[in-house]
Write a protein that holds these residues in place. Sequence first.
Motif, short mmCIF file in Angstrom:
data_model
loop_
_atom_site.label_atom_id
_atom_site.label_comp_id
_atom_site.label_asym_id
_atom_site.label_seq_id
_atom_site.Cartn_x
_atom_site.Cartn_y
_atom_site.Cartn_z
N ARG A 72 0.70 5.19 8.47
CA ARG A 72 0.97 5.99 7.27
C ARG A 72 -0.11 5.78 6.21
NH1 ARG A 72 7.50 5.01 7.02
NH2 ARG A 72 8.07 6.83 8.26
N SER A 73 -0.71 4.59 6.23
CA SER A 73 -1.79 4.28 5.27
C SER A 73 -3.15 4.73 5.79
CB SER A 73 -1.84 2.77 5.01
OG SER A 73 -0.61 2.32 4.50
N GLU A 81 3.68 1.61 9.42
CA GLU A 81 3.24 1.55 8.02
C GLU A 81 1.72 1.66 7.92
OE1 GLU A 81 4.60 1.92 4.99
OE2 GLU A 81 6.29 2.41 6.29
#
Length: 187
Positions: free
Chosen positions: A17-18, A14
């Motif tokens: 992805r950021s 995550e």
Amino acid sequence: MSEREKAEVARWVEGCRSGSRRAQHKLFKHFYSPMLRLCMRYAGTTGEAEDMLSEGFLKVFSNLDKYEETGSFESWMKRVMVNAALDHRRKYDPKVATTDIEEVVDSTEIGYDLNTAVGRMSAEEVVALIQLLPPMTRTVFNLFVFEGFSHAEIAQQLNMSEGTSAWHVNAARTRLKNEIYKRNSEI
């Protein structure tokens, strides 16, 4: 992988992805060794394996949006790394390497316990033997034995017939048996 480790990996994914560089570093550091070992099976040298690994991680980070979280991240990553290794092989070694028929010895002539001989070898010694195979034979052998691809899948991936894929696997097994025999008879 433990549940705690899976949760950590999910957080890193995550974070990646950021756009978090720290999450990328953590993911890279966590998977570096197992992915390098995977690449070593396809490479002829450590340097080539490191190139494959770099290309693979680049693909992992740029394609995280394609990871659907339906299976394990590590399995998805392995598939990406295998594809990166195949792409590298196609780019830098596009010719199919073959083995001369004179080099293939009937394995029934070998009168020793192969399992015992392999059991005495380290993982590094086994990888070193695999690296002695011609590049295309090594690639097909890895896809079939370690990645579980069928001959039909290998044929499609590498643009060859299923029979050629089977030949490469058989040639690899024969050469590996002969190398193991040769090394154990020297002891």
